[in-house]
Design an enzyme around this catalytic site. Sequence first.
Site, PDB file in Angstrom:
ATOM      1  N   CYS A  73      37.263 -22.721  -1.300  1.00 51.02           N
ATOM      2  CA  CYS A  73      36.205 -23.049  -0.343  1.00 51.02           C
ATOM      3  C   CYS A  73      36.530 -22.319   0.957  1.00 51.02           C
ATOM      4  CB  CYS A  73      36.151 -24.556  -0.118  1.00 51.02           C
ATOM      5  SG  CYS A  73      35.009 -25.058   1.186  1.00 51.02           S
ATOM      6  N   CYS A 203      28.269 -22.375   3.491  1.00 47.37           N
ATOM      7  CA  CYS A 203      29.196 -22.166   2.381  1.00 47.37           C
ATOM      8  C   CYS A 203      29.941 -20.860   2.648  1.00 47.37           C
ATOM      9  CB  CYS A 203      28.450 -22.105   1.055  1.00 47.37           C
ATOM     10  SG  CYS A 203      29.521 -21.744  -0.359  1.00 47.37           S
TER      11      CYS A 203
END
Length: 267
Positions: A73, A203
Amino acid sequence: MRLKFGKYEGAGNDFVIIDNRGLHLDPAPQWVAAVCDRRFGIGADGLMLLEEDPHHLFRMRYFNSDGPEATMCGNGGRCITLFAAHAGVAANDRIVFSAMDGLHAATLLARTDDGATVSLGMRDAACPEPLLDGWFVDTGSPHFVRYERNIDAMDVFAEGRRLRTLPEFVSRGGSNFNFVEPEGDLLRVRTYERGVEDETLACGTGAVAVAVTTAAVRRPDCNHFRIGARGGLLEVSFRREGNLFRDIRLTGPARRVFSGELNTENF
């Protein structure tokens, strides 16, 4: 057992982070999901553990909000870098840590008491491949990129859910879905994330996917992009070497929202 935690966010992507050095916490998926629940828990897009690494400063473990341990991530990587600085793990502003997809070198470019701009090195990425009406690329997590004309009018939740079930993505172990609208030198993006199973405000690996895809199929002259996510501005730079994108850096904000303590028995 009572555990101290930090709540951090990077461009609106929020995380619960726990210093797991010496604690030996190995959370079950249902425990992670309960902690990340926005009504009955702390609330977050994901949970991260900072753990000991015999060869590097620390190891990052990332769990999606639905519970299972997941791949890299990017926004989380920036946030755990700042968390490491706050926890006294890092002695200077350059930090190298390991994650599921390999090593990441991060630099704290500017710091206040609770925030920082963080530049995070990402793994190399291959050229995206055409798939359906868009492009597929792995930037530490799998991503589908599709260009749109009016992303503000899109029902990203519904379209992401629809694409998520298609065999082309199920056979690949799933994917995240990025809908992109170029606007001058800015790439505006909305993303549906697997694991969260909803649209998120930003993101990091998705921003990288959008940048390298745009360089591959639309802007071969460009190696630096500004990515306009709903939660803030990110920047992606890289060096292209044949069919590979190398020296990828994801730069953007990270911020400590608050610190707290949780009782594991409540979850």
